[in-house]
Scaffold this motif. Sequence first.
Motif, short mmCIF file in Angstrom:
data_model
loop_
_atom_site.label_atom_id
_atom_site.label_comp_id
_atom_site.label_asym_id
_atom_site.label_seq_id
_atom_site.Cartn_x
_atom_site.Cartn_y
_atom_site.Cartn_z
N LYS A 92 7.32 11.92 -1.81
CA LYS A 92 7.48 10.52 -2.12
C LYS A 92 8.13 9.80 -0.62
O LYS A 92 7.64 8.81 -0.33
N ALA A 146 20.43 7.72 -16.39
CA ALA A 146 21.71 7.95 -16.86
C ALA A 146 23.06 7.80 -15.89
O ALA A 146 24.05 8.13 -15.99
N GLY A 216 9.47 3.44 -22.52
CA GLY A 216 11.01 3.40 -21.82
C GLY A 216 11.45 2.20 -21.30
O GLY A 216 10.65 1.40 -20.60
N ALA A 292 9.59 6.66 -18.86
CA ALA A 292 10.94 7.20 -19.65
C ALA A 292 11.03 8.64 -19.02
O ALA A 292 11.77 8.68 -17.92
N LEU A 293 10.78 9.66 -19.43
CA LEU A 293 11.05 11.09 -18.85
C LEU A 293 9.64 11.79 -18.52
O LEU A 293 8.44 11.27 -18.80
N ALA A 314 7.79 6.55 -14.51
CA ALA A 314 8.72 7.68 -14.53
C ALA A 314 8.32 8.94 -13.61
O ALA A 314 6.97 8.79 -13.04
N ASN A 315 9.03 9.85 -13.45
CA ASN A 315 8.52 10.89 -12.72
C ASN A 315 7.91 11.95 -13.33
O ASN A 315 8.60 12.39 -14.30
N ASN A 340 6.74 4.59 -8.17
CA ASN A 340 8.17 4.49 -8.24
C ASN A 340 8.90 4.57 -6.85
O ASN A 340 10.27 4.81 -6.94
P1 NAD Z 1 17.09 4.80 -17.76
O1 NAD Z 1 17.94 6.06 -18.36
O2 NAD Z 1 17.51 3.54 -17.25
O3 NAD Z 1 15.84 4.42 -18.99
C1 NAD Z 1 15.30 5.56 -19.46
C2 NAD Z 1 14.71 5.02 -20.84
O4 NAD Z 1 13.63 5.84 -21.41
C3 NAD Z 1 15.77 4.33 -21.80
O5 NAD Z 1 15.29 3.25 -22.47
C4 NAD Z 1 15.51 5.77 -22.91
O6 NAD Z 1 15.85 5.19 -24.15
C5 NAD Z 1 13.93 5.75 -22.70
N1 NAD Z 1 13.62 7.02 -23.41
C6 NAD Z 1 13.89 8.31 -23.42
N2 NAD Z 1 13.16 9.01 -24.03
C7 NAD Z 1 12.29 8.33 -24.62
C8 NAD Z 1 11.09 8.59 -25.57
N3 NAD Z 1 10.96 9.99 -25.80
N4 NAD Z 1 10.42 7.56 -25.69
C9 NAD Z 1 10.41 6.47 -25.64
N5 NAD Z 1 11.75 5.95 -24.59
C10 NAD Z 1 12.37 6.94 -24.41
O7 NAD Z 1 16.28 5.49 -16.52
P2 NAD Z 1 15.47 4.81 -15.64
O8 NAD Z 1 16.47 4.65 -14.42
O9 NAD Z 1 14.81 3.47 -15.84
O10 NAD Z 1 14.50 6.01 -15.01
C11 NAD Z 1 13.27 6.03 -15.99
C12 NAD Z 1 12.12 7.03 -15.22
O11 NAD Z 1 11.78 6.50 -13.98
C13 NAD Z 1 12.68 8.46 -15.02
O12 NAD Z 1 11.54 9.16 -14.85
C14 NAD Z 1 13.27 8.18 -13.52
O13 NAD Z 1 13.52 9.37 -12.81
C15 NAD Z 1 12.20 7.16 -13.04
N6 NAD Z 1 12.66 6.58 -11.84
C16 NAD Z 1 13.89 5.68 -11.71
C17 NAD Z 1 14.27 5.09 -10.60
C18 NAD Z 1 15.24 4.28 -10.47
O14 NAD Z 1 15.71 3.83 -9.41
N7 NAD Z 1 15.84 3.97 -11.67
C19 NAD Z 1 13.31 5.61 -9.55
C20 NAD Z 1 12.30 6.27 -9.40
C21 NAD Z 1 11.98 6.75 -10.65
#
Ligand code: NAD
Length: 421
Positions: A92, A146, A216, A292-293, A314-315, A340
């Motif tokens: 990335k 988280a 998510g 999400a995940l 998500a990643n 992302n």
């Molecule tokens: P976060 O913890 O703020 O949100 C994750 C969301 O996914 C929550 O609403 C949770 O309830 C939901 N979730 C979990 N399991 C689920 C399921 N089985 N079905 C539906 N929803 C589900 O996390 P985030 O920061 O928004 O990150 C989300 C994804 O984006 C991850 O893969 C993360 O690695 C990726 N990401 C985030 C960032 C960032 O800056 N926040 C940057 C790059 C990549």
Amino acid sequence: MTDDLLEDAIVRFEEALPHAALSEDARERLSRPASSLKVSIPVRMDDGSLETFAGYRMRYDDTRGPAKGGIRFHPGVTAAEVTTLAFWMTFKTALMDLPFGGGKGGVAVDPKRLSPAELERLSRGYIAAIADVIGPDVDVPAPDVATNELVMGWMAHEFAKIHRGHQPAVLTGKPQALGGIPGRASATSDGAFHVIRTVQPRMLDDVEHPSAAIQGFGNAGAQLAGRLADAGWRVVAVSDSSAAIHDPAGLDVGALVDHKADTGALTDAPVGEEIAAEDLLALEVDALIPSALEGAINGDNAESVRARVVFEVANGPVTAAADRILDEAGVQLVPDILVNAGGVTVSWFEWIANRTGDRWSAEEVARRLEERMVTETAAVVAVADERDLPLRTAAYVHAIERLSRSMDATGTSTLFSDAER
Ligand code: NAD
């Protein structure tokens, strides 16, 4: 998570290799992580007991600059998962042409189980445990699932105490009051929005108000839902770990954001109808946006996907097996390492500002982010067109060629001619 995740990630790398100009040395160096650290973090709990948590910090590669990547707090965190996330970060940062390598960290913990004071002690304990392997020129962590600004603030403060001096560039995603940058909290969704907007004329040019289903509803997913709705998209379904909400006419995203802020979950939402979580993935929409995940779309459910395009916020939300099924079904996909990348790009701006002692305005951040996202999206699309590749492979090719050029510039392959080997 299992070792399958890392195997899956390596499959994508290997699929791209025949299409990329890559030296043998670079191929060898990219085949395994540069360093892996596992630590035990003892934490004094509020009831007086001592509990120990497993933590990790992985540096996959740092040829192009200090390793860069977030810290995840989740019960499912394992060495294999963190290594895979560090692997993705390596590609990335190269894809975005940032002066960073790839790293990642995590703690196997359910943060919802901890009190705020326990969470603070865990965050500080984690930084103390990995303090020797991070630093502004070595490895620069950031938030991930988280972990947030507050956690980054505790961690940066702990690092300053250990080193007896301020080093704000050791971590990005800090609160602005501690050297954070405006726009970091929305950077991932803003970046994803620019990628979507850039490819939209090519992929969804026949629809005026495209529909989206977003799995998510956290930092990335909820903010992207808002940006898409503001841009005239119909966000027809969103979900979090508690519930999936659907309205074919388009959801009131603001009402859902407020409801989640008030109650902590999408359950009993004031708008839309509740549907089964899996049904969201099977909706007939223009865009399916897993946010999400990892592994959300896999060999078991990919056949049910009826979206035209999948945007991976998500990643790793789509497994290699699912990739093949989607490809055969004609579903287009825009990959995570591009979609992302806004988060790490704004982290770069924060790192620059910290190192120069400067302040960046929100306008400057937004302008530079848009420029980076649009430029690199266009570059990936050009590779896809020129070499007739799917966008995921094209994104890897683009990143691998940058990594190879940097690795070769370290001189290892050019020092020895064939005759001398
Ligand atoms: P976060 O913890 O703020 O949100 C994750 C969301 O996914 C929550 O609403 C949770 O309830 C939901 N979730 C979990 N399991 C689920 C399921 N089985 N079905 C539906 N929803 C589900 O996390 P985030 O920061 O928004 O990150 C989300 C994804 O984006 C991850 O893969 C993360 O690695 C990726 N990401 C985030 C960032 C960032 O800056 N926040 C940057 C790059 C990549």
